[in-house]
Scaffold this active site. Structure first.
Site, PDB file in Angstrom:
ATOM      1  N   ASN A 195       0.859  -1.179   0.000  1.00  0.00           N
ATOM      2  CA  ASN A 195       0.000   0.000   0.000  1.00  0.00           C
ATOM      3  C   ASN A 195       0.898   1.232   0.000  1.00  0.00           C
ATOM      4  O   ASN A 195       2.127   1.126   0.093  1.00  0.00           O
ATOM      5  CB  ASN A 195      -0.987  -0.013   1.172  1.00  0.00           C
ATOM      6  CG  ASN A 195      -0.303  -0.027   2.532  1.00  0.00           C
ATOM      7  OD1 ASN A 195       0.747   0.598   2.727  1.00  0.00           O
ATOM      8  ND2 ASN A 195      -0.892  -0.740   3.487  1.00  0.00           N
ATOM      9  N   LEU A 196       0.308   2.407  -0.109  1.00  0.00           N
ATOM     10  CA  LEU A 196       1.114   3.620  -0.258  1.00  0.00           C
ATOM     11  C   LEU A 196       2.016   3.848   0.946  1.00  0.00           C
ATOM     12  O   LEU A 196       3.190   4.218   0.789  1.00  0.00           O
ATOM     13  CB  LEU A 196       0.199   4.824  -0.471  1.00  0.00           C
ATOM     14  CG  LEU A 196       0.898   6.176  -0.682  1.00  0.00           C
ATOM     15  CD1 LEU A 196       1.791   6.125  -1.917  1.00  0.00           C
ATOM     16  CD2 LEU A 196      -0.125   7.298  -0.801  1.00  0.00           C
ATOM     17  N   ALA A 197       1.504   3.619   2.157  1.00  0.00           N
ATOM     18  CA  ALA A 197       2.307   3.827   3.354  1.00  0.00           C
ATOM     19  C   ALA A 197       3.502   2.872   3.375  1.00  0.00           C
ATOM     20  O   ALA A 197       4.624   3.270   3.731  1.00  0.00           O
ATOM     21  CB  ALA A 197       1.446   3.648   4.596  1.00  0.00           C
ATOM     22  N   GLU A 198       3.269   1.621   3.009  1.00  0.00           N
ATOM     23  CA  GLU A 198       4.360   0.646   2.979  1.00  0.00           C
ATOM     24  C   GLU A 198       5.400   1.018   1.925  1.00  0.00           C
ATOM     25  O   GLU A 198       6.606   0.883   2.153  1.00  0.00           O
ATOM     26  CB  GLU A 198       3.793  -0.752   2.699  1.00  0.00           C
ATOM     27  CG  GLU A 198       2.957  -1.310   3.845  1.00  0.00           C
ATOM     28  CD  GLU A 198       2.131  -2.518   3.448  1.00  0.00           C
ATOM     29  OE1 GLU A 198       1.719  -3.275   4.354  1.00  0.00           O
ATOM     30  OE2 GLU A 198       1.877  -2.714   2.243  1.00  0.00           O
ATOM     31  N   ASP A 264      -5.876  -8.577   0.993  1.00  0.00           N
ATOM     32  CA  ASP A 264      -5.901 -10.016   0.693  1.00  0.00           C
ATOM     33  C   ASP A 264      -6.640 -10.273  -0.611  1.00  0.00           C
ATOM     34  O   ASP A 264      -6.213 -11.088  -1.440  1.00  0.00           O
ATOM     35  CB  ASP A 264      -6.599 -10.787   1.817  1.00  0.00           C
ATOM     36  CG  ASP A 264      -5.892 -10.682   3.152  1.00  0.00           C
ATOM     37  OD1 ASP A 264      -4.680 -10.415   3.164  1.00  0.00           O
ATOM     38  OD2 ASP A 264      -6.563 -10.874   4.185  1.00  0.00           O
TER      39      ASP A 264
END
Length: 441
Positions: A195-198, A264
């Site tokens: 995701n963007l944060a990761e 998922d």
């Protein structure tokens, strides 16, 4: 744009990663506890679902794929229940039981469809247990068409590099749902899906989409990835493929109800679509569509083939040009669902001249979509279909056929030349007589 689902019936996928048991306590809240400023929940239902890599496998099975999951559980009741839940939903299990470590369990308390609190029961699995996962996965890998690695940083994928290498040696695509900041451990995967944060935790904060694309391309090169798929919440997803411009897709969710397990679903649909033979763009589009469906559900959930097919149909562009009655019915219905009014304009347009064009423009002004039905006027069909004001053309033989078309398609307005005698139209269809047209007679 993807217009039809691939066949998943004979697709075989292997899911390896951190499996967990998701438990939901449902109940009503009617008062605040006298002991602390918290609501009192009267629990009336206890629901158990597979989470993590288990949820990925269930999503794959829901598509009709032959899904196998490999992971670690404890020697406890939760581990047994988790296996039962997976097998009940068509997933083949290779769950390696570890003594002295509990099965990862997440308990969510739900009231009035709102999550009040989540309680986690877990311990990280020691790296010494990873060889059991690797051995089970390598035994199951032959014959698989995709490997999906679901990493929740619980220790199951301590030997992830060996799994990626084994799959790529067999030319099996590898989709990774990552965790943490050490993306180097996923080197050589087909697609890594942060995701963007990761993603920004690895490459740094990106000021705009251009910087996001540039840093993503650099990461793909450095880690020898075919692609990165970055999920960006309400901003949709971005696919960054080596050597190609970044591709941005808007979010498809109509209403976000619960994002639990959405990652998922994206990983599962992406992996299954690649296994079924779709290219990266089509697989991404399908995964994005699935995410829009699943966030409208409560808790960890799967997306069915029927739901995907219905959403594909709803997202498909409206037909253009010359169509038949059945297509006209579908086109008018889709236009109405989008808040657009359709005008059915019937007339004779040969010879086609300024008078005919003016009459059609007057009809088009009555709504947002124009369906033209030329009667016994084959010469005018091609001209009508080429006009900017005309969306669809349905050639008809006589006024009886016009009545049939109007009854089936149920346009908002039927425009006819002045002096045209027609039987009563279906309820809801407004008949408007426009001057300067050639009477149908």
């Amino acid at each position: 744009m993807l217009s039809a689902l691939p066949s998943f019936e004979d697709v075989r996928v292997l899911v390896v990663g951190d499996v967990m048991l998701d438990r939901y306590w449902h109940g009503a809240t009617a008062r605040i506890s006298p002991e602390a400023p918290v609501p009192v929940v009267q629990v009336c239902a206890d629901e158990l679902r597979a989470g993590g890599a288990g949820n990925v496998a269930i999503n794959a099975a829901a598509l009709g794929c032959q899904a196998t999951v490999v992971g670690l559980v404890g020697e406890d009741e939760a581990g047994s229940v988790l296996g039962e839940r997976l097998r009940a939903q068509g997933v083949a299990c290779r769950l390696e039981a570890v003594a002295g470590v509990p099965t990862i369990t997440k308990l969510r308390v739900i009231s009035r469809h709102q999550q009040l609190i989540r309680l986690d029961f877990e311990e990280r699995f020691d790296a010494r247990h990873a060889p059991r996962v690797t051995a089970a996965a390598l035994e199951a890998l032959p014959g698989m068409q995709a490997l999906i690695l679901s990493d929740y940083a619980k220790g199951t994928l301590a030997e992830v590099a060996a799994l990626i290498a084994a799959a790529r040696q067999r030319r099996i695509p590898v989709v990774v749902d990552p965790k943490g900041t050490d993306f180097a451990r996923y080197r050589g995967a087909t697609v890594v899906k942060p995701n963007l944060a990761e993603f920004e935790a690895v490459v740094g904060r990106c000021a705009d989409e251009a910087e996001l694309a540039a840093r993503g391309a650099g990461l793909c090169e450095a880690l020898e990835l075919e692609a990165l798929l970055i999920t960006r919440s309400e901003r949709g997803v971005t696919l960054i493929t080596r050597g190609q411009p970044a591709w941005h897709l808007p979010a498809r969710a109509k209403e976000v109800f619960d994002v639990t397990g959405a990652g998922d679903t994206v990983a599962a649909v992406l992996g299954c679509a690649l296994a079924a033979g779709l290219g990266l763009r089509d697989a991404t589009a399908l995964a994005n569509l699935a995410a829009g469906i699943v966030v409208g559900k409560l808790g960890t959930a799967a997306v069915s083939v029927a739901e995907l097919r219905a959403e594909l149909s709803a997202q498909a562009p409206l037909p253009q040009g010359v169509i038949d009655t059945a297509q006209a019915v579908e086109a008018v219905a889709k236009a109405r669902a989008q808040g657009e009014r359709t005008v059915l304009a019937a007339g004779r347009f040969t010879p086609f001249d300024a008078q005919s064009l003016a009459w059609l423009e007057a009809a088009a002004a009555l709504g947002e979509r124009l369906l033209v039905a030329p009667l016994a006027d084959a010469q005018a069909v091609a001209i009508l279909a080429a006009l900017r004001a005309v969306d669809w053309v349905v050639p008809l033989t006589d006024t009886a056929a016009l009545t049939t078309l109007a009854a089936a398609a149920r346009p908002d307005v039927l425009a006819v030349p002045c002096g045209t005698a027609l039987p009563a139209m279906a309820a809801g269809v407004t008949v408007v007589e426009l001057p300067a047209g050639r009477a149908l007679g």
